[in-house]
Design a protein around this motif. Structure first.
Motif, short mmCIF file in Angstrom:
data_model
loop_
_atom_site.label_atom_id
_atom_site.label_comp_id
_atom_site.label_asym_id
_atom_site.label_seq_id
_atom_site.Cartn_x
_atom_site.Cartn_y
_atom_site.Cartn_z
N LYS A 26 4.08 -16.07 4.50
CA LYS A 26 5.32 -15.64 5.18
C LYS A 26 5.10 -14.40 6.04
O LYS A 26 5.87 -14.14 6.96
N ILE A 27 4.10 -13.60 5.71
CA ILE A 27 3.88 -12.35 6.44
C ILE A 27 3.71 -12.64 7.92
O ILE A 27 2.93 -13.51 8.31
N ASN A 28 4.48 -11.90 8.73
CA ASN A 28 4.50 -12.17 10.16
C ASN A 28 5.00 -10.93 10.88
O ASN A 28 6.16 -10.56 10.77
N PHE A 29 4.11 -10.26 11.59
CA PHE A 29 4.48 -9.04 12.30
C PHE A 29 4.48 -9.28 13.81
O PHE A 29 3.72 -10.10 14.31
N THR A 30 5.33 -8.53 14.50
CA THR A 30 5.42 -8.63 15.97
C THR A 30 4.58 -7.53 16.63
O THR A 30 4.14 -6.57 15.97
N ASN A 31 4.43 -7.62 17.93
CA ASN A 31 3.70 -6.59 18.68
C ASN A 31 4.27 -5.20 18.42
O ASN A 31 3.51 -4.25 18.18
N ASN A 32 5.58 -5.07 18.48
CA ASN A 32 6.18 -3.74 18.28
C ASN A 32 5.92 -3.21 16.89
O ASN A 32 5.66 -2.01 16.71
N GLN A 33 6.02 -4.07 15.91
CA GLN A 33 5.79 -3.61 14.53
C GLN A 33 4.33 -3.17 14.34
O GLN A 33 4.06 -2.18 13.67
N ILE A 34 3.43 -3.88 14.95
CA ILE A 34 2.00 -3.54 14.82
C ILE A 34 1.68 -2.25 15.59
O ILE A 34 0.95 -1.38 15.09
N ALA A 35 2.27 -2.11 16.78
CA ALA A 35 2.06 -0.87 17.55
C ALA A 35 2.61 0.34 16.77
O ALA A 35 1.99 1.41 16.76
N GLU A 36 3.73 0.13 16.10
CA GLU A 36 4.32 1.21 15.30
C GLU A 36 3.40 1.60 14.14
O GLU A 36 3.25 2.78 13.82
N MET A 37 2.78 0.61 13.51
CA MET A 37 1.85 0.92 12.41
C MET A 37 0.72 1.82 12.93
O MET A 37 0.35 2.81 12.29
N ALA A 38 0.17 1.47 14.10
CA ALA A 38 -0.92 2.28 14.67
C ALA A 38 -0.43 3.68 15.03
O ALA A 38 -1.12 4.68 14.79
N LYS A 39 0.78 3.75 15.58
CA LYS A 39 1.33 5.04 16.02
C LYS A 39 1.47 6.02 14.85
O LYS A 39 1.23 7.23 15.01
N LEU A 40 1.86 5.52 13.69
CA LEU A 40 2.04 6.41 12.54
C LEU A 40 0.75 7.17 12.23
O LEU A 40 0.77 8.31 11.77
N VAL A 41 -0.39 6.53 12.52
CA VAL A 41 -1.68 7.18 12.28
C VAL A 41 -2.15 7.95 13.52
O VAL A 41 -2.45 9.13 13.45
N ASP A 42 -2.20 7.26 14.66
CA ASP A 42 -2.87 7.83 15.83
C ASP A 42 -2.03 8.86 16.58
O ASP A 42 -2.58 9.69 17.31
N VAL A 43 -0.73 8.79 16.43
CA VAL A 43 0.12 9.80 17.08
C VAL A 43 0.70 10.76 16.05
O VAL A 43 0.64 11.97 16.21
N ASP A 44 1.23 10.21 14.96
CA ASP A 44 1.90 11.06 13.97
C ASP A 44 0.94 11.70 12.98
O ASP A 44 1.32 12.62 12.25
N GLY A 45 -0.28 11.20 12.92
CA GLY A 45 -1.30 11.85 12.11
C GLY A 45 -1.25 11.57 10.62
O GLY A 45 -1.89 12.27 9.83
N LEU A 46 -0.50 10.54 10.21
CA LEU A 46 -0.51 10.20 8.77
C LEU A 46 -1.82 9.52 8.40
O LEU A 46 -2.47 8.91 9.25
N ASP A 47 -2.20 9.61 7.12
CA ASP A 47 -3.34 8.77 6.77
C ASP A 47 -2.82 7.35 6.53
O ASP A 47 -1.63 7.14 6.29
N PRO A 48 -3.69 6.34 6.69
CA PRO A 48 -3.21 4.95 6.74
C PRO A 48 -2.41 4.53 5.50
O PRO A 48 -1.44 3.79 5.61
N GLU A 49 -2.80 5.03 4.34
CA GLU A 49 -2.11 4.62 3.12
C GLU A 49 -0.67 5.17 3.11
O GLU A 49 0.28 4.46 2.76
N ASP A 50 -0.51 6.43 3.49
CA ASP A 50 0.84 7.02 3.57
C ASP A 50 1.65 6.36 4.69
O ASP A 50 2.86 6.16 4.55
N ALA A 51 0.97 6.04 5.78
CA ALA A 51 1.66 5.36 6.89
C ALA A 51 2.22 4.03 6.41
O ALA A 51 3.34 3.65 6.75
N ALA A 52 1.46 3.33 5.58
CA ALA A 52 1.92 2.04 5.05
C ALA A 52 3.16 2.22 4.19
O ALA A 52 4.14 1.48 4.33
N THR A 53 3.15 3.23 3.34
CA THR A 53 4.30 3.49 2.46
C THR A 53 5.53 3.81 3.31
O THR A 53 6.62 3.29 3.06
N GLU A 54 5.32 4.63 4.34
CA GLU A 54 6.43 4.99 5.21
C GLU A 54 6.94 3.77 5.98
O GLU A 54 8.14 3.56 6.11
#
Ligand code: TMO
Length: 309
Positions: A267-295
């Motif tokens: 069932k898992i299905n992500f869109t372009n915007n959702q995936i870009a947002e995941m990357a942004k949490l790390v590359d722009v906001d500076g979270l580590d990937p595990e915390d970014a996932a929780t957020e």
């Protein structure tokens, strides 16, 4: 067997997750941000269902062989451009299968930030890029232009493309994705033209407007058959697919060993915007990937909670 019958009883009262093996589901981690965040997010979903999860860092091409053999359970980001070949090769050998597409479309290729076009107005054509090769020259590349490619495990074929198309470029591989973004920042500060490997969906979409270079169009077989593509004697003499898929893949043993987690995976299905947002949490906001996932999970419960029902 005892565990299995217990699982069946629990299943009848609605806790079907109990039928999953207590062995850890092995989730591979690679070297770009959305894959890391998505992998931790899905791992945290599986944990919420009562499953055990283990993460291992693997090469992003060799992972398909590991999944086929059952050493790794799944892959959440099979990008057609970078991994289509390795995935297809593993499919043909058996033991791995296609677990469905994300709604995302993907593109991975040579890319430049918009200010580059001021110095090379014929872009995005690859022939125009080639005529401008000298403006991309660095001490490292002499009078040839530098193309800053991704880490070697993503795409090993830029040098073949340069050769097949007779381009005045040298391919330099970045050691990490972070080195690509550092190059963009430094080029921006100096208003310097640059051409790097980039992809979409990515946080870059929202930070640095830019365009992909238009190479001779991708044709099926261009990567394996010299006859296909621009140069009849070479392979990879074409662009990457401009509308690539983004798939999930799973070990053939997963549906039987972790049936409930497998249902969720499908069932898992992500869109372009959702995936870009995941990357942004790390590359722009500076979270580590595990915390970014929780957020990310906390902000998107409406999307994923129904997948767990
Ligand atoms: C595999 N990648 C998304 C970095 O092109």
């Amino acid at each position: 067997m005892i565990a299995l019958s217990g699982a069946l009883v629990l299943g009848t009262i609605g806790l079907s997750k109990a039928s999953d093996s207590s062995d850890p589901i092995i989730i591979p981690l690679h070297n770009w941000s959305s894959q890391l965040v998505m992998s931790y997010a899905v791992g945290q979903m599986f944990e919420e269902m009562g499953n055990n999860v283990e993460y291992i860092t693997t090469d992003s091409q060799a992972v398909y062989e590991s999944i086929r053999l059952g050493d790794v359970t799944l892959e959440l980001e099979v990008w057609e451009g970078a991994f289509g070949n390795s995935f297809r090769a593993a499919l043909e050998k058996g033991g791995i299968h296609d677990a469905g597409d994300h709604d995302a479309y993907t593109r991975e290729d040579w890319w430049y930030p918009m200010w580059t076009k001021d110095a090379c107005p014929g872009l995005p054509s690859w022939e125009a890029l080639n005529e401008c090769a000298a403006i991309f020259a660095t001490p490292e590349t002499g009078d040839k232009g530098r193309f800053l490619g991704g880490p070697v495990d993503w795409l090993k074929h830029d040098a073949e493309r340069v050769e097949g198309l007779g381009m005045n470029f040298v391919v330099v591989n970045a050691g990490s994705a972070t080195a690509l973004w550092a190059e963009l920042k430094s080029a921006e500060q100096n208003n310097r033209p640059t051409v790097i490997f980039n992809w979409t969906p990515n946080f870059v979409d929202a930070v640095w407007p830019g365009e992909f270079v238009e190479f001779p169009a991708w044709e099926e077989g261009c990567d394996v058959d010299p006859a296909v593509g621009y140069n009849s004697e070479t392979t990879y003499d074409c662009g990457n697919p401009p509308n690539g898929y983004l798939k999930k893949a799973a070990w053939d043993g997963m549906p039987e060993k972790w049936p409930s987690a497998y249902e969720v995976l499908k069932k898992i299905n992500f869109t372009n915007n959702q995936i870009a947002e995941m990357a942004k949490l790390v590359d722009v906001d500076g979270l580590d990937p595990e915390d970014a996932a929780t957020e990310w999970l906390a902000a998107n419960e409406d999307l994923w909670k129904p997948w767990l029902m």
